[in-house]
Design a protein around this motif. Sequence first.
Motif, mmCIF file in Angstrom:
data_model
loop_
_atom_site.group_PDB
_atom_site.id
_atom_site.type_symbol
_atom_site.label_atom_id
_atom_site.label_comp_id
_atom_site.label_asym_id
_atom_site.label_seq_id
_atom_site.Cartn_x
_atom_site.Cartn_y
_atom_site.Cartn_z
ATOM 1 N N LYS A 191 13.370 14.870 -4.312
ATOM 2 C CA LYS A 191 13.146 14.350 -2.958
ATOM 3 C C LYS A 191 12.423 13.009 -3.052
ATOM 4 C CE LYS A 191 12.640 18.956 -0.966
ATOM 5 N NZ LYS A 191 11.675 19.940 -0.424
ATOM 6 N N ASN A 192 12.845 12.071 -2.192
ATOM 7 C CA ASN A 192 12.179 10.772 -2.126
ATOM 8 C C ASN A 192 10.950 10.865 -1.235
ATOM 9 O OD1 ASN A 192 13.555 8.339 -3.467
ATOM 10 N ND2 ASN A 192 15.267 9.568 -2.693
ATOM 11 N N LEU A 193 9.816 10.437 -1.761
ATOM 12 C CA LEU A 193 8.559 10.476 -1.027
ATOM 13 C C LEU A 193 7.979 9.076 -0.941
ATOM 14 C CD1 LEU A 193 6.916 13.493 -2.910
ATOM 15 C CD2 LEU A 193 8.232 13.603 -0.800
ATOM 16 N N ALA A 194 7.267 8.809 0.143
ATOM 17 C CA ALA A 194 6.512 7.555 0.276
ATOM 18 C C ALA A 194 5.050 7.930 0.462
ATOM 19 C CB ALA A 194 7.011 6.741 1.459
ATOM 20 N N ILE A 195 4.221 7.542 -0.507
ATOM 21 C CA ILE A 195 2.799 7.898 -0.477
ATOM 22 C C ILE A 195 1.991 6.648 -0.153
ATOM 23 C CG2 ILE A 195 0.872 8.783 -1.832
ATOM 24 C CD1 ILE A 195 2.866 10.288 -3.558
ATOM 25 N N SER A 196 1.163 6.737 0.879
ATOM 26 C CA SER A 196 0.288 5.612 1.242
ATOM 27 C C SER A 196 -0.966 5.652 0.394
ATOM 28 C CB SER A 196 -0.098 5.693 2.724
ATOM 29 O OG SER A 196 1.046 5.525 3.522
ATOM 30 N N ILE A 197 -1.382 4.511 -0.099
ATOM 31 C CA ILE A 197 -2.586 4.428 -0.931
ATOM 32 C C ILE A 197 -3.497 3.337 -0.391
ATOM 33 C CG2 ILE A 197 -1.441 5.245 -3.028
ATOM 34 C CD1 ILE A 197 -1.368 2.260 -3.937
ATOM 35 N N ASN A 203 0.811 -1.218 0.000
ATOM 36 C CA ASN A 203 0.000 0.000 0.000
ATOM 37 C C ASN A 203 0.841 1.263 0.000
ATOM 38 O OD1 ASN A 203 -2.324 -1.430 -0.057
ATOM 39 N ND2 ASN A 203 -2.830 -1.187 2.101
ATOM 40 N N ASN A 204 2.127 1.131 -0.309
ATOM 41 C CA ASN A 204 3.016 2.291 -0.357
ATOM 42 C C ASN A 204 3.580 2.466 -1.755
ATOM 43 O OD1 ASN A 204 2.913 3.164 2.373
ATOM 44 N ND2 ASN A 204 4.154 1.390 2.939
ATOM 45 N N ILE A 205 3.603 3.712 -2.198
ATOM 46 C CA ILE A 205 4.225 4.052 -3.479
ATOM 47 C C ILE A 205 5.421 4.931 -3.190
ATOM 48 C CG2 ILE A 205 3.931 5.381 -5.603
ATOM 49 C CD1 ILE A 205 1.091 4.467 -5.736
ATOM 50 N N CYS A 206 6.597 4.474 -3.621
ATOM 51 C CA CYS A 206 7.815 5.273 -3.491
ATOM 52 C C CYS A 206 7.975 6.089 -4.764
ATOM 53 C CB CYS A 206 9.036 4.384 -3.287
ATOM 54 S SG CYS A 206 8.885 3.294 -1.851
#
Length: 1215
Positions: free
Chosen positions: A587-593, A577-580
Amino acid sequence: MLTKFETKSSRVKGLSFHSKRPWILASLHSGVIQLWDYRMGTLLDRFDEHDGPVRGLHFHKLQPLFVSGGDDYKIKVWNYKTHRCLFTLLGHLDYIRTVQFHDEHPWIVSASDDQTIRIWNWQSRTCISALTGHNHFVMSASFHPKEDLLVSASLDQTVRVWDISALRKKVAPADDILHLSQMNSDFFGGIDAVVKYVLEGHDRGVNWASFHPTLPLIVSGADDRQVKLWRMNDTKAWEVDTLRGHTNNVSCVMFHAKMEIIVSNSEDKSIRIWDATKRTGVQTFRREHDRFWILAAHPEMNLFAAGHDSGMIVFKLDRERPAFTVSGDALYYVKDRFLRLHEFSTQKDNQVVPIRRPGSINLNQGPRAMSYSPTENAVLICSDLDGGSYELYIVNKEMAGRGDYIQEPKKGAGGSAVFIARNRFAVLDRSSNQVVVKNLKNEIVKKCLLPIVTDAIFYAGTGSVLCRAEDRVVIFDLQQRIVLGELQTQSFKYVVWSSDMESVALLSKLAIVMANKKLVHRFTLHETIRVKSGAWDDNGVFIYTTVNHIKYCLPNGDSGIIRTLDVPVYITKVSGNNICCLDRDGKNLAISIDATEYIFKLLLLRKRYDRVMSMIRNSQLCGQAVIAYLQQKGFPEVALHFVKDEKTRFSLALDSGNIQIAVASAKEIDDKDHWYRLGIEALRQGNTNIVEYAYQRTKNFERLSFLYLVTGNMEKLSKMLRIAEIKNDIMGQFHNALYLGDIQERVRILENAGQLPLAYVTAVAHGLKEVSERIATELGENLPTLPEGKVGSLLMPPAPLMCSGDWPLLRVMRGLFDNGLDMGTAGQEEEDDATGADWGDEELDIVDMEREMQNGDITADFADAEANEENEEGGWDLEDLELPPDVDTPKAVGNARSSLFVAPTPGMPVSQIWIQKSSLAGEHVAAGNFDTAMRLLSRQLAIKNFVPLKPLFMDVYMGGHTYVHALSTAPVISIAVEKGWNESASPNVRGPPALVFNFSQMDEKLKAAYRATTEGKFPEALRHFINILHTIPLIVVGTRRGVDEVRELIEIAREYVLGLKIELKRKEIKDNLVRQQELAAYFTNCKLQKSHMRLVLTSAMTICYKGGNFSTSANFARMLLESNPTDAQAKKARQLLQHCGDKKDVNQLNYDYRNPFVVCGATFVPIYRGQKDVSCPYCGAQFVTAIREQLCAVCELAVVGADASGLLCSATQTR
């Protein structure tokens, strides 16, 4: 320059970006202000209250406002949400050049041709300061983004910097005297805004000046074609440098917010980019015809806009997508001229190696793509520098992160470079269209010539590359030098392989093409806004981003939105459920879906129904999208479990055939339309109790009567007659009496309605003598006469096959989800039974309806009369109309839990099987698919005129089916007739349709046509030959030889049609002897049967001889003698030759038998060899070029000169 959006309009004089939304305002020389969404490319709104050109324009940073200033001396403040002008500021005495909101204070600054700059308070709607000092038009004025300064540019050749700090402290004076003195100071230029610097240096008028966002710098552009850079401190300002290059007036100039560059545009039709540190030109972008007038920079993004003579463009100066490559747990990417390593598991991020020393600004020449070899820790970085180059770095992980570690890369030229093995990489050499394979020492190992002209290569597995051309892509094995797969597709930018290398996604600007590892196309997904990046998750779902969404794409092509984005991001990895991802700043981001929706759809697609049912019970899946998806995919019964809205539940219940839930929902909704729809579905299922209930609720007495008729319920039909009588519905009474076969009642109704002649006829016809005599006395002399010798018979409806009760239903297996969805719901069964029993409280009988009618429609007087009538006649009481208790509660057959059956899926009709893989027009016509047959004929033979084919289409369709009468009450059953069917054939194997037209029939028609030609019946012969040409497109033959015979028949028919039309035309002409001779001569050029050719030659010989053209006539006589004529014909020819001798032609004919020619089928003139002509794609008749794109005059079907694939009349042609 990367153009993102472009408009076409009149000259654009003002531009302004919205700070948050993807909007841009453009003011036009025509006086219109346009609001565009540059991301979607749509015009959102237009404002046109200004009179004349609008030159100044600006969005407020926070409020839903914008300000505009025009040549009508007015400044208008608008609210774009309410789409109207809020107020107008008046005070300037000439054209207004620029307007701008202050970022913090409620101020607007305006510059005008009246030589003043005014500052307005838009809240109090007053002018708070007038800045005087310029002695020519003020062309621009703008606030400093941070300090209390204002810069202005004027045609007096100066740039002025004003100190407006006193305006902060300015308050409204308390008394009128001070107020008056303040007004005077305002009018004559008060002390609240003073000139700090006057910058002189331009030789002509200055058009624009603007501040640097952070540094104490000013840039200006003028009519002297120069851009000047100025620096200032607390006490003075001075010129730093002059940028030369423009060849006409500089219209606008500004600093880039994030890069050390200056952007200027000019009336020389160019935009120039300058290095602010080196003060040199970097790039120039030109338009062919349009002068530039204005520039605007986005306050937060790397976007510019430029207005020109015919519209505007929105553009970026440099790519913002960071170059990156992913391998397992590692992400290598480029940020701030460094190669960096990010580990997904530990979230560690280290600087690995500097990739390029800071130097001059190179727009669009930074790192574009990367490739990584995990075993050798080698990274390839590709860029567009020097026309395409690569750099090879060997990463030393121990040295990673050290600031002093510098590695000199191995470099080379090449359009693309990718690793294809552990220690081998491939470089594309565009000049020679070959791939050069190199080792890690940057030494050439081998070269391979590519199979297509390639502009980029991508990784496609070990030893293979994916080659991209303009219109296709291929996978090329560099070891075997063979093509492994090829796909026709539009150009794409990025390639994303799944982890198992079984699937590939090709990402282009507005589409995603999905294919397998052999490049077999699966589907293409189209988007309306730009696709940015993508990655495969662990389940084989492709997750991708657009400018403002994260989306998913299932293996079958279904897609949906996961979540929205504020700014574009570039996906690097999907894990659960995470999109890197990376943003534009690197910048590196981790988006929860929430992946529930697409996982649910995926399981449904893969038929993992056990997990689907688990998700239904445990998850919070809901929403119209899921319901619509389930309905679309044929699972309305599953969708029922998510829906609370009764109207939606009702529709889904009807779709799934769940009549009980439909009834429950209809009761809640209690709407006439829903009861009507319920009745239709219940009737389809044969559930007559529910049908009856639905008709009762809607008081649909006509349908109710008919239902009782078809179910044979005469008792209730009698009650319906009584209800019609109570309602005084004459037609209803008559219909019910007709259904019952009650003659006395019909006669009585007609009498009461005053239709005595009809009542008399009815009585006489059915033998009611007493009644007929009584009516006859009443009619007297008006007695109608009846036909003699006719025997009357009672008209009775046929007896129904089923009397009352529900129709028998086919027992089939339960729905896929019935058992699973019933798990854990056993406790509800009693409750359901109670719900069913509760229907009895509604009293589903006719009594309630009649009571309602009496209460609502019938007066108390009528009720009394009815009681009296009952006592007199002893008739039945309305209270006795109760339905039996066992049918008070209509239900579906049996219990809902034990016997809710899904109707069987209908099989595919034979007619649909015929057309599945067939490209033969005749088979499509036989199947009833006239539209596809017409499209096929249009594509194969360019046929446009289908009017002559309509009766043939109908014959083929009717002949391909037979019709069976099953039952008197059932509709006729249509059965497709198959060719070569026999009883031993498998029911699953279907033969082609039996066509009414075949080739043997054409042979018979040809003989009839020949016979009519021989007998000289030319119109009849012409009809036969044209009919042959019209029938051939619908013929199907079984062999290649048959195809050749069909083509030969077309040629025969064409030649005869052409010849016969020429002959008929000749007979129409009476007064032109020369034209008659020419047409007779052309007829001899047609390829006819020998017997017919002899007749044609005899005719031509005679006509030319009579016309005095002896030489031509003699030629026809010689041709006749060579054609093995009859004795009479030979004798006549010899006599004519002897008489003609050496005589010449009297008239010059347009006919030369020595020069080969064909006859134009429309104009009937010769087209000699070497002359240009066009032909009919169907019959092959030739025409002069002027007839192109007209209907063929020979076959009367096809368009002359059109492109067509050719006649297709046999399945053997497609194998």
